[in-house]
Write a protein that holds these residues in place. Structure first.
Motif, PDB file in Angstrom:
ATOM      1  N   GLN A  76      10.115  32.303 -28.716  1.00  0.00           N
ATOM      2  CA  GLN A  76      10.958  33.447 -28.389  1.00  0.00           C
ATOM      3  C   GLN A  76      12.324  33.031 -27.838  1.00  0.00           C
ATOM      4  O   GLN A  76      13.194  33.863 -27.638  1.00  0.00           O
ATOM      5  CB  GLN A  76      10.244  34.349 -27.383  1.00  0.00           C
ATOM      6  N   LYS A  82      10.609  37.967 -38.179  1.00  0.00           N
ATOM      7  CA  LYS A  82       9.212  37.530 -38.034  1.00  0.00           C
ATOM      8  C   LYS A  82       8.298  38.719 -38.258  1.00  0.00           C
ATOM      9  O   LYS A  82       8.705  39.872 -38.108  1.00  0.00           O
ATOM     10  CB  LYS A  82       8.959  36.941 -36.636  1.00  0.00           C
ATOM     11  N   TYR A 105       2.139  35.182 -36.932  1.00  0.00           N
ATOM     12  CA  TYR A 105       1.286  35.329 -35.750  1.00  0.00           C
ATOM     13  C   TYR A 105       2.123  34.898 -34.554  1.00  0.00           C
ATOM     14  O   TYR A 105       2.869  33.918 -34.652  1.00  0.00           O
ATOM     15  CB  TYR A 105       0.037  34.447 -35.847  1.00  0.00           C
ATOM     16  N   SER A 106       1.965  35.595 -33.437  1.00  0.00           N
ATOM     17  CA  SER A 106       2.839  35.290 -32.312  1.00  0.00           C
ATOM     18  C   SER A 106       2.525  33.933 -31.683  1.00  0.00           C
ATOM     19  O   SER A 106       3.325  33.412 -30.922  1.00  0.00           O
ATOM     20  CB  SER A 106       2.723  36.390 -31.261  1.00  0.00           C
ATOM     21  N   GLN A 107       1.372  33.336 -32.001  1.00  0.00           N
ATOM     22  CA  GLN A 107       0.991  32.111 -31.300  1.00  0.00           C
ATOM     23  C   GLN A 107       1.301  30.826 -32.054  1.00  0.00           C
ATOM     24  O   GLN A 107       1.287  29.743 -31.467  1.00  0.00           O
ATOM     25  CB  GLN A 107      -0.517  32.097 -30.984  1.00  0.00           C
ATOM     26  N   PRO A 120      14.590  39.766 -28.072  1.00  0.00           N
ATOM     27  CA  PRO A 120      13.790  40.419 -29.101  1.00  0.00           C
ATOM     28  C   PRO A 120      14.608  41.501 -29.794  1.00  0.00           C
ATOM     29  O   PRO A 120      15.372  42.221 -29.142  1.00  0.00           O
ATOM     30  CB  PRO A 120      12.632  41.039 -28.312  1.00  0.00           C
ATOM     31  N   LEU A 146       8.727  40.601 -32.064  1.00  0.00           N
ATOM     32  CA  LEU A 146       8.698  39.146 -32.269  1.00  0.00           C
ATOM     33  C   LEU A 146       9.999  38.644 -32.881  1.00  0.00           C
ATOM     34  O   LEU A 146      10.457  37.543 -32.573  1.00  0.00           O
ATOM     35  CB  LEU A 146       7.525  38.765 -33.192  1.00  0.00           C
ATOM     36  N   SER A 147      10.587  39.460 -33.743  1.00  0.00           N
ATOM     37  CA  SER A 147      11.870  39.069 -34.335  1.00  0.00           C
ATOM     38  C   SER A 147      12.930  38.994 -33.246  1.00  0.00           C
ATOM     39  O   SER A 147      12.825  39.680 -32.227  1.00  0.00           O
ATOM     40  CB  SER A 147      12.306  40.096 -35.390  1.00  0.00           C
ATOM     41  N   HIS A 183       7.574  30.458 -34.069  1.00  0.00           N
ATOM     42  CA  HIS A 183       7.007  31.529 -33.259  1.00  0.00           C
ATOM     43  C   HIS A 183       7.680  31.659 -31.894  1.00  0.00           C
ATOM     44  O   HIS A 183       7.410  32.596 -31.156  1.00  0.00           O
ATOM     45  CB  HIS A 183       5.506  31.319 -33.064  1.00  0.00           C
ATOM     46  N   ASP A 221       7.968  42.842 -37.425  1.00  0.00           N
ATOM     47  CA  ASP A 221       7.712  43.101 -36.013  1.00  0.00           C
ATOM     48  C   ASP A 221       8.994  42.845 -35.226  1.00  0.00           C
ATOM     49  O   ASP A 221       9.418  41.700 -35.061  1.00  0.00           O
ATOM     50  CB  ASP A 221       6.583  42.194 -35.516  1.00  0.00           C
ATOM     51  N   CYS A 237       7.154  33.571 -39.788  1.00  0.00           N
ATOM     52  CA  CYS A 237       6.087  33.498 -38.793  1.00  0.00           C
ATOM     53  C   CYS A 237       5.304  34.809 -38.819  1.00  0.00           C
ATOM     54  O   CYS A 237       5.894  35.888 -38.816  1.00  0.00           O
ATOM     55  CB  CYS A 237       6.728  33.293 -37.423  1.00  0.00           C
ATOM     56  N   ASN A 276       4.203  40.440 -37.830  1.00  0.00           N
ATOM     57  CA  ASN A 276       2.896  40.400 -37.201  1.00  0.00           C
ATOM     58  C   ASN A 276       1.893  40.838 -38.251  1.00  0.00           C
ATOM     59  O   ASN A 276       1.960  41.959 -38.745  1.00  0.00           O
ATOM     60  CB  ASN A 276       2.854  41.334 -35.992  1.00  0.00           C
TER      61      ASN A 276
END
Lengths: 313, 338
Positions: B244, B273, B53-55, B173, B283-284, B242, B280, B51, B275
């Motif tokens: 969480q 993940k 992008y966070s979205q 996270p 996000l990971s 993506h 990142d 992934c 960014n």
């Protein structure tokens, strides 16, 4: 395609066949790129923004003047959370005139702040006429010959639902609305789309050219007309056309490169006037920053906070 | 976000598919020029990436190069597609039927089992340790209607079912689980792994963290070598998802491997993940799963149940279809070119 666009394409194709690719740099003088400069700038983009990759594309469509494994650049699955069309409606209702949120008031960005004026100057550019799509029709659904699973198709699909063997009751599968991507809380949201954004080298205009392949929330192909909803509406009706991609099958929306050289030249001039030495390997960063004014809601990576000049690395 | 209470069922976000238009173009030309009515299964290659992008989640994508070329000219393309950080290859198999009826008549359960069995065997033979991509083996069934230029298709991402399911005792996270120093070192090590042509597309790996907080990324086959030096050891994988609160699908068969191969019942995993192309740690995710299946589960003789037919966005298991007449039908192309 309208006839004038066809004629222009035929003309352009002929010229491309009989003229060799640019080999002498005219980056400073004309804002254009030679083939080797395109490769240089592409390599730099890929190394700084690793979501971009070089691709080889269809072997049958390979351009001999580009290395086989570096035919074009692509970044896949780029989120687009909001429709540019709906954002502009907000702007209009607020009485705003400038389409793109220009957060930094740098002079160089302002040079292309209103590209629509420039485009209107060129009344007889053939490709400009090809998209007489009214604002209305870009927002409502267009009957779908091209795209995937449109509304009409869904009942059809459900007819083939085969419950007898595929009720997978598995407690470890996340069942909720996992497909619904995170969206900002906003009334004007349609749905999260994703884009594959590619950059090819246009031998005729000697500039990079941007292509858009859109997907809906289920990752089904959007027909190119729907892609226009994600293009700044002034451009959707003028500079963005739907054409054959030089390396990929199918019709794709593309930002027509006829003004790219001139716009890049202006950006370069502004940099020079500010005492910054423009460097050709950074061309695609400048270019993608300018392209963001055409597709403001597609969040592809072009590293906003890079150094524009040679003052530092 | 944050920790889950102890004992909740570990739920995985399903893999999602995406098909490039070029895939259907090449399948059509293969069918017309080479295959004819031969409907034997075709090995294909899918691609995915962590992934970025966070979205939005990443997809398992099939593109033109996923299929063999219909000309016999062996292009260098296949070589190029390896080692690309944005296109980690995954082996798949395509069953393209000759009629819509045979598409619907496909015994989807047994086909899924057949692929799951391959994964199971690769886990037991050690193949999955040497080449971890086989853990994400996928299946595609299709019917190409070359009169209407419409394609009906359905992906499956076979996952071996742990029964009872694993429980999740912690998920947060990565930046909140690692110390600052560790997080920096893990990021740097992951970026290096992703930047090397040799490892960029290796989607499963080990993260070992030494007492001085220095992280090293290693291949799965180095598991034995990582033992006994008092390090923290995490099982990392490229997570396309993506979300969480849930790890992505590839972790399922990875857990089956970790338990079957090394008999580990408490697994600390890293959902890796990025960014915009860089590691990142916000996000990971780092999580801990407890595997509670009976000891006999991992015995080779019985293949565990499998699930994995792709759901649509309403959560239903149905096939998909796409009509490409506008870009493929010679008549329509002639009209639009006139």
């Amino acid at each position: 395609m309208v006839l004038s666009q066809k004629l222009h394409e035929a003309f352009k194709g002929t010229v491309e066949r009989i003229t060799g690719p640019r080999t002498v740099s005219a980056f400073r003088e004309k804002g254009v790129l030679s083939v080797s400069e395109f490769i240089l700038a592409g390599d730099n983009l890929v190394s700084k923004c690793p979501t971009w990759s070089w691709e080889a594309g269809e072997p049958s469509r390979r351009k001999s003047y580009l290395p086989p494994e570096k035919q074009f650049l692509i970044t896949r699955n780029v989120p687009c959370l909001r429709r540019a069309a709906s954002i502009e409606e907000e702007y209009e209702s607020a009485g705003g005139e400038i389409l793109v949120d220009n957060e930094d008031n740098d002079g160089w960005l302002a040079t292309h702040g209103k590209p629509k004026d420039k485009c209107e100057e060129d009344d007889n550019l053939p490709s400009m006429e090809s998209l007489e799509i009214s604002k209305k029709s870009t927002v409502v659904s267009i009957s779908n010959h091209f795209g995937g699973e449109d509304e009409e198709d869904i009942p059809d699909m459900e007819g083939y639902d085969e419950p007898e063997c595929l009720i997978e009751t598995d407690p470890a599968t996340l069942q909720s609305t996992y497909l619904v991507a995170h969206e900002p809380d906003d009334d004007n949201i349609l749905r999260t789309r994703t884009y594959d954004v590619s950059i090819t080298y246009d031998k005729y205009y000697q500039t990079p050219r941007v292509w858009l392949t859109g997907y809906d929330e289920s990752r089904m192909l959007l027909q190119p007309e729907h892609v226009l909803e994600d293009v700044s509406q002034d451009h959707a009706r003028k500079t963005v056309t739907i054409e054959d991609h030089p390396h990929l099958p199918g019709k794709h929306a593309s930002i027509h490169p006829c003004r790219h050289g001139a716009v890049m030249k202006k950006i370069i001039d502004v940099l020079v006037s500010r005492g910054v030495e423009p460097e050709v390997y950074k061309y695609l960063f400048l270019f993608l920053k300018f392209v963001a004014s055409v597709i403001p809601t597609i969040e592809y990576d072009y590293t906003m906070d890079f150094d524009l000049g040679s003052s530092s690395s | 976000m944050g920790e889950k209470g102890s004992g909740s069922i570990l739920q995985f976000a399903p893999f999602q598919s995406s098909v490039d238009e070029g895939f259907w173009h090449r399948l059509s030309s293969l069918k017309l020029n080479k295959l004819g009515i031969d409907d034997s299964p075709i090995p294909i290659t899918g691609f995915y990436a962590p992934c970025s992008y966070s979205q939005v989640s990443n997809y398992l994508t099939v593109i033109t190069e996923s299929l063999p070329s219909d000309s016999d000219e062996q292009s260098s393309m296949a070589v190029i597609s390896h080692g690309s950080r944005n296109r980690c290859s995954v082996p798949g198999i395509l069953y393209n039927t000759n009629t819509l009826e045979s598409f619907h008549a496909i015994d989807k359960l047994s086909l899924l089992k057949k692929e799951a069995k391959k994964i199971w065997e690769d886990i037991h033979s050690g193949e999955a340790v040497d080449d971890s991509r086989v853990l994400s083996r996928f299946l595609l069934i299709s019917f190409a209607d070359l009169k209407k230029w419409s394609f009906r298709y359905w992906f499956a991402f076979p996952a071996l079912v742990l029964d009872p399911p694993a429980t999740l005792v912690d998920l947060r996270p990565a930046s909140k689980w690692f110390s600052l120093q560790e997080a920096e070192s893990v990021s740097a090590a992951c970026n290096e792994w992703r930047n090397s042509r040799l490892t960029a597309d290796v989607p499963f790996f080990l993260v070992s963290i030494a007492a001085d907080s220095q992280a090293t990324i290693r291949h799965l086959k180095d598991w034995e070598a990582c033992q006994g030096d008092g390090q923290k050891l995490l099982f990392g994988f490229y997570d396309p998802c993506h979300l969480q609160n849930n790890p992505g699908w590839p972790l399922r068969n990875f857990l089956a491997l970790i338990f079957s191969r090394w008999n580990i019942k408490s697994v600390r995993f890293l959902c890796y993940k990025e960014n915009r192309g860089y590691a990142d740690m916000g996000l990971s995710l780092v999580g801990k799963a407890l595997i509670t299946v009976p000891q006999g589960w991992k015995e080779n003789r019985r293949v565990p149940d499998a699930v994995g037919w792709e759901l649509n966005n309403k959560g239903r298991t149905v096939s998909r279809s796409i009509i490409l007449a506008k870009s493929m039908d010679p008549t329509m192309l002639a009209v639009s070119a006139a």
